[in-house]
Design a protein around this motif. Structure first.
Motif, PDB file in Angstrom:
ATOM      1  N   SER B  66      30.249  38.884  29.331  1.00  0.00           N
ATOM      2  CA  SER B  66      31.012  37.814  28.680  1.00  0.00           C
ATOM      3  C   SER B  66      32.341  37.558  29.408  1.00  0.00           C
ATOM      4  N   PHE B  67      32.768  38.501  30.266  1.00  0.00           N
ATOM      5  CA  PHE B  67      34.006  38.300  31.033  1.00  0.00           C
ATOM      6  C   PHE B  67      33.812  37.448  32.283  1.00  0.00           C
ATOM      7  N   LEU B  68      32.559  37.164  32.617  1.00  0.00           N
ATOM      8  CA  LEU B  68      32.302  36.460  33.879  1.00  0.00           C
ATOM      9  C   LEU B  68      32.944  35.072  33.852  1.00  0.00           C
ATOM     10  N   ALA B  69      33.799  34.819  34.833  1.00  0.00           N
ATOM     11  CA  ALA B  69      34.464  33.517  34.911  1.00  0.00           C
ATOM     12  C   ALA B  69      33.456  32.462  35.341  1.00  0.00           C
ATOM     13  N   LYS B  70      33.615  31.245  34.834  1.00  0.00           N
ATOM     14  CA  LYS B  70      32.663  30.179  35.169  1.00  0.00           C
ATOM     15  C   LYS B  70      33.355  28.912  35.626  1.00  0.00           C
ATOM     16  N   PRO B  71      34.155  29.001  36.684  1.00  0.00           N
ATOM     17  CA  PRO B  71      34.823  27.784  37.150  1.00  0.00           C
ATOM     18  C   PRO B  71      33.795  26.781  37.678  1.00  0.00           C
ATOM     19  N   GLU B  72      34.072  25.501  37.452  1.00  0.00           N
ATOM     20  CA  GLU B  72      33.192  24.410  37.920  1.00  0.00           C
ATOM     21  C   GLU B  72      32.939  24.508  39.418  1.00  0.00           C
ATOM     22  N   GLY B  73      31.699  24.356  39.813  1.00  0.00           N
ATOM     23  CA  GLY B  73      31.391  24.194  41.225  1.00  0.00           C
ATOM     24  C   GLY B  73      31.494  25.446  42.080  1.00  0.00           C
ATOM     25  N   VAL B  74      31.795  26.592  41.485  1.00  0.00           N
ATOM     26  CA  VAL B  74      31.839  27.837  42.267  1.00  0.00           C
ATOM     27  C   VAL B  74      30.606  28.680  41.931  1.00  0.00           C
ATOM     28  N   PRO B  75      29.801  29.043  42.939  1.00  0.00           N
ATOM     29  CA  PRO B  75      28.615  29.851  42.644  1.00  0.00           C
ATOM     30  C   PRO B  75      29.004  31.227  42.101  1.00  0.00           C
ATOM     31  N   ARG B  76      28.128  31.780  41.287  1.00  0.00           N
ATOM     32  CA  ARG B  76      28.342  33.132  40.748  1.00  0.00           C
ATOM     33  C   ARG B  76      27.217  34.032  41.265  1.00  0.00           C
ATOM     34  N   HIS B  77      27.476  35.342  41.252  1.00  0.00           N
ATOM     35  CA  HIS B  77      26.447  36.256  41.738  1.00  0.00           C
ATOM     36  C   HIS B  77      26.255  37.451  40.824  1.00  0.00           C
ATOM     37  N   LEU B  78      25.005  37.900  40.767  1.00  0.00           N
ATOM     38  CA  LEU B  78      24.698  39.211  40.187  1.00  0.00           C
ATOM     39  C   LEU B  78      24.416  40.135  41.357  1.00  0.00           C
ATOM     40  N   VAL B  79      25.045  41.291  41.357  1.00  0.00           N
ATOM     41  CA  VAL B  79      24.774  42.293  42.382  1.00  0.00           C
ATOM     42  C   VAL B  79      24.314  43.562  41.690  1.00  0.00           C
ATOM     43  N   VAL B  80      23.138  44.039  42.063  1.00  0.00           N
ATOM     44  CA  VAL B  80      22.607  45.248  41.458  1.00  0.00           C
ATOM     45  C   VAL B  80      23.014  46.442  42.311  1.00  0.00           C
ATOM     46  N   ASN B  81      23.598  47.410  41.661  1.00  0.00           N
ATOM     47  CA  ASN B  81      24.098  48.595  42.350  1.00  0.00           C
ATOM     48  C   ASN B  81      22.993  49.651  42.442  1.00  0.00           C
ATOM     49  N   ALA B  82      22.398  49.746  43.612  1.00  0.00           N
ATOM     50  CA  ALA B  82      21.359  50.752  43.862  1.00  0.00           C
ATOM     51  C   ALA B  82      21.834  51.689  44.964  1.00  0.00           C
ATOM     52  N   ASP B  83      23.146  51.956  44.945  1.00  0.00           N
ATOM     53  CA  ASP B  83      23.705  52.815  45.987  1.00  0.00           C
ATOM     54  C   ASP B  83      23.399  54.290  45.698  1.00  0.00           C
ATOM     55  N   GLU B  84      23.216  54.595  44.433  1.00  0.00           N
ATOM     56  CA  GLU B  84      22.839  55.942  43.977  1.00  0.00           C
ATOM     57  C   GLU B  84      23.122  57.085  44.948  1.00  0.00           C
ATOM     58  N   SER B  85      24.356  57.551  44.963  1.00  0.00           N
ATOM     59  CA  SER B  85      24.695  58.649  45.876  1.00  0.00           C
ATOM     60  C   SER B  85      25.400  59.795  45.188  1.00  0.00           C
ATOM     61  N   GLU B  86      25.534  59.734  43.880  1.00  0.00           N
ATOM     62  CA  GLU B  86      26.238  60.795  43.166  1.00  0.00           C
ATOM     63  C   GLU B  86      25.340  62.031  43.131  1.00  0.00           C
ATOM     64  N   PRO B  87      25.807  63.161  43.686  1.00  0.00           N
ATOM     65  CA  PRO B  87      24.943  64.346  43.677  1.00  0.00           C
ATOM     66  C   PRO B  87      24.364  64.645  42.295  1.00  0.00           C
ATOM     67  N   GLY B  88      23.074  64.868  42.249  1.00  0.00           N
ATOM     68  CA  GLY B  88      22.370  65.127  41.005  1.00  0.00           C
ATOM     69  C   GLY B  88      21.645  63.899  40.469  1.00  0.00           C
ATOM     70  N   THR B  89      21.919  62.736  41.058  1.00  0.00           N
ATOM     71  CA  THR B  89      21.366  61.495  40.510  1.00  0.00           C
ATOM     72  C   THR B  89      20.261  60.932  41.398  1.00  0.00           C
ATOM     73  N   PHE B  90      19.087  60.759  40.827  1.00  0.00           N
ATOM     74  CA  PHE B  90      17.976  60.179  41.606  1.00  0.00           C
ATOM     75  C   PHE B  90      17.038  59.382  40.708  1.00  0.00           C
ATOM     76  N   LYS B  91      17.613  58.840  39.634  1.00  0.00           N
ATOM     77  CA  LYS B  91      16.817  58.108  38.657  1.00  0.00           C
ATOM     78  C   LYS B  91      16.506  56.678  39.091  1.00  0.00           C
ATOM     79  N   ASP B  92      17.485  56.014  39.737  1.00  0.00           N
ATOM     80  CA  ASP B  92      17.283  54.615  40.138  1.00  0.00           C
ATOM     81  C   ASP B  92      16.186  54.541  41.190  1.00  0.00           C
ATOM     82  N   ARG B  93      16.226  55.514  42.070  1.00  0.00           N
ATOM     83  CA  ARG B  93      15.208  55.610  43.103  1.00  0.00           C
ATOM     84  C   ARG B  93      13.821  55.705  42.472  1.00  0.00           C
ATOM     85  N   TYR B  94      13.703  56.542  41.439  1.00  0.00           N
ATOM     86  CA  TYR B  94      12.417  56.756  40.774  1.00  0.00           C
ATOM     87  C   TYR B  94      11.906  55.443  40.194  1.00  0.00           C
TER      88      TYR B  94
END
Ligand code: FMN
Ligand code: SF4
Ligand code: FES
Lengths: 165, 453
Positions: B66-94
């Protein structure tokens, strides 16, 4: 020094990747393109290779250097044909990664970060690779080798040696 | 009670990685339903669901959107974070490896809701084979009309691209990630402005974890209200936990967050107990950045109540006696593990991954590593323990991004809870080198509890 040239497919692939980013934001292709350049150049990025990439992408050479030096996957020194990247962070350590690293050092008679004299293997210790539940593990090219044991490492090294004969 | 499968539903169906099989198992029904809703309706469902970001911080996803700004004529993007590098974490990969279409479908719905016509998946470069799997899934989705222009006659256009990193944990931090996509070094930006206002290429951007976005499909399918009924309190829905270390059944589990930690570690449906008949000594419940807890405080809170696998219960007691859910990277250590050496490997990790922009983090992580190295090699001094405490304290809260805190917290927690092991190491340098740790009393929660009384 011979002029650096990539394969036709490499240039084509880079061209195709550039279209993924908006007009004027083509610099975004730099990291994907560095991966391609490295694969085309025996697994490492020599300065002439980076210069050539800069020219190809219309960037200043320093823009390429500063990125290549930031990311661990880019090798700035020559590496062996097979880079054994063994994870050594906590979760792998508690599952015995130290033993795997020690074994490889002894077997290949190299220290970490070194390459065997025949140019076949480099041992590159690495930090968490997102395979902590399948530890100990190593990255080999595009794939992971998981649940490593001394025997599995021996087999793997033999197999890679055979491939090369 | 075992797993609750929403995200990992059908994971055992052969071929579920591919479009046809996924489609046969109710795949893309959520996307179809969503394209017949308005973006505002979707946002409402996500808000109602109570979904909290699964990347580590647990920020409510609907609120972020709901915080996403929506100015006229400016494209918006969704970026999915699949960097998954925190030691112990391997769920996104799965999730991406076995059910990639769950993520693609989630991206379609989320992009439609946010008005993003070009969305990116930023994935750590080491996940090379998963990049191929995602590219294939994207192609399949495109061939079947779920991507491209005017998707299924909705008037909505979308392209999804995979963008690889190249080995840098810091690029999981959302602003470093955006810098990285822009083809630069992964130096976190100073906030504000937040990505929701000025993100990728200075355009309004939402960055969400893989698991958060994958959950959007099931939320649309069952409805936000039904999703919110799963779980407990503000820990709604299901959470993927990647369990590793000295347990019998390491792997990725989907839980509804009602399990006790004890049940999660010992029951056969989950970790199956400590490996090799050993006893539990300690655990980092939410990825290497969160405080480590000794067995007694892990299984029971300081008040003596059972601890549960959810955001609130894991955090009960604050950093004094609690920890955090974090990214869900659950790292278990048995009685033989050396806390000092383990902490050294974690500190080495943070030193390696510091981007070097701010001096408390750049210098501090270097010091933590150096002191812990000499302590784990048997050359520590008593004063080193207080020095570690001071160094971590000087990093915490004094940096541009939270990596500094992430490096400080684990060190603070081990000194808090395992100070006697540090002291023992200083006094028994020789034994320490021979790995005779002793101090297995941590391993016995019952004895340890008695001691605490
Ligand atoms: C050093 C650092 C590393 C991070 N790594 C990741 C990561 O690998 N994946 C992730 O989703 N979030 C990571 N985050 C959190 C992101 O900055 C961001 O909060 C998250 O992607 C938002 O998604 P969510 O709200 O869906 O959780 C990291 C944060 C920091 C400070
Ligand atoms: S805290 Fe560390 S990683 Fe974050 S910006 Fe500062 S130096 Fe970089
Ligand atoms: S600690 Fe080795 S893969 Fe995570």
């Amino acid at each position: 020094m011979a002029e650096v040239k990539f394969s036709e497919e490499a240039y084509k692939k880079i061209e195709e990747l550039i279209t993924r980013y908006p007009e004027g934001k083509q610099k975004s292709v730099l990291i994907p393109a560095l991966h391609i350049a490295q694969a085309e150049s025996n697994g490492w990025l020599d300065v002439p290779v980076m210069d050539h990439l800069a020219e190809t992408l219309n960037l200043e050479p320093v823009e390429v250097y500063e990125v290549a030096t930031f990311y661990t996957m880019f090798n700035l020194k020559p590496v062996g044909k097979h880079v054994l990247e063994v994870c050594q962070t906590g979760p792998c350590m508690v599952c015995g990664s130290d033993k795997i690293i020690d074994h490889i050092k002894e077997k290949l008679n190299i220290d970490v970060g070194e390459t065997t004299k025949d140019g076949l293997f480099t041992l590159k210790p690495s930090e968490c690779l997102g395979a902590c539940g399948y530890a100990p593990m190593m990255m080999l090219g595009k794939n992971y080798k998981e649940f490593l044991t001394i025997e599995k490492v021996d087999e793997l090294i033999e197999e890679l040696r055979k491939q090369d004969q | 009670m075992g797993e609750t499968l929403l995200l990992l539903k059908h994971r055992d169906v052969p071929g579920i990685r591919h479009y046809d099989v996924y489609k046969e198992h109710n795949g893309y029904e959520a996307a179809e339903k969503a394209l017949n809703m308005s973006p505002e309706q979707i946002l409402e469902e996500v808000k109602t669901s109570g979904l909290r970001g699964r990347g580590g911080a647990g920020f409510p996803t609907g609120l972020k959107w709901s915080f996403l700004a929506k100015p006229e004529g400016v494209p918006r993007h969704l970026v999915v974070n699949a960097d998954e590098s925190e030691p112990g974490t391997f769920k996104d990969r799965y999730l991406m490896e076995f059910i990639p279409h769950r993520l693609i479908e989630g991206i379609i719905i989320s992009s439609y809701c946010l008005g993003s016509n070009v969305s990116y998946i930023y994935i750590r470069g080491e996940y090379g084979w998963i990049i191929d799997i995602l590219e294939e899934a994207i192609n399949e989705a495109k061939t079947n009309g779920w991507l491209g222009k005017d998707i299924k006659g909705s008037g909505f256009d979308l392209e999804i691209y995979v963008h690889p990193g190249a080995g840098a944990y810091i690029c999981g931090e959302e602003t470093a990630l955006l810098e990285s996509i822009e083809g630069k070094r992964g130096n976190p930006r100073i906030k504000p402005p937040f990505p929701a206002v000025k993100g990728l290429w200075q355009r309004p951007t939402v960055v969400n974890n893989v698991e958060s976005i994958a959950a959007v499909g099931p939320i649309i399918t069952i409805g936000g209200e039904a999703y919110a009924k799963i779980g407990v309190g503000r820990s709604t829905g299901t959470k993927l936990i990647s369990a590793c270390g000295n347990i019998n059944k390491p792997g990725v589990y989907e839980i509804d967050m009602t399990q006790t930690v004890e049940e999660f570690i010992y029951s056969d449906e989950f970790c199956g107990g400590i490996a090799n008949g050993k006893r539990l000594k300690a655990c980092i419940p939410g990825g290497s950045s969160v405080p480590m807890l000794p067995a007694n405080l892990l299984l029971k809170t300081a008040k003596g109540e059972p601890r549960y696998m959810n955001y609130e219960s894991l955090a009960e007691g604050g950093f004094e006696t609690g920890s955090m859910m974090g990214s869900g990277g659950f790292i278990v250590l048995d009685e033989d593990q050396d806390i000092v050496y383990h902490t050294y490997t974690i500190s080495r990790f943070y030193r390696h991954e510091s981007c070097g922009q701010c001096s408390p983090c750049r210098e501090g992580t270097h010091w933590l590593e150096k002191i812990l190295k000499r302590m784990s090699e048997g050359h520590g001094k008593m004063s080193d323990i207080d020095l570690l405490w001071r160094v971590q304290g000087n990093i915490e809260g004094n940096t541009i991004c939270p990596l500094g805190d992430a490096a400080a917290w684990p060190v603070a927690s081990v000194i808090r809870h395992f100070r006697d092991e540090f002291e023992w190491r200083v006094l028994n340098g020789e034994d320490a080198l021979n790995k005779k740790f002793g101090l297995a009393h941590y391993a016995d929660p019952i004895e340890a509890n008695k001691e605490a009384e």
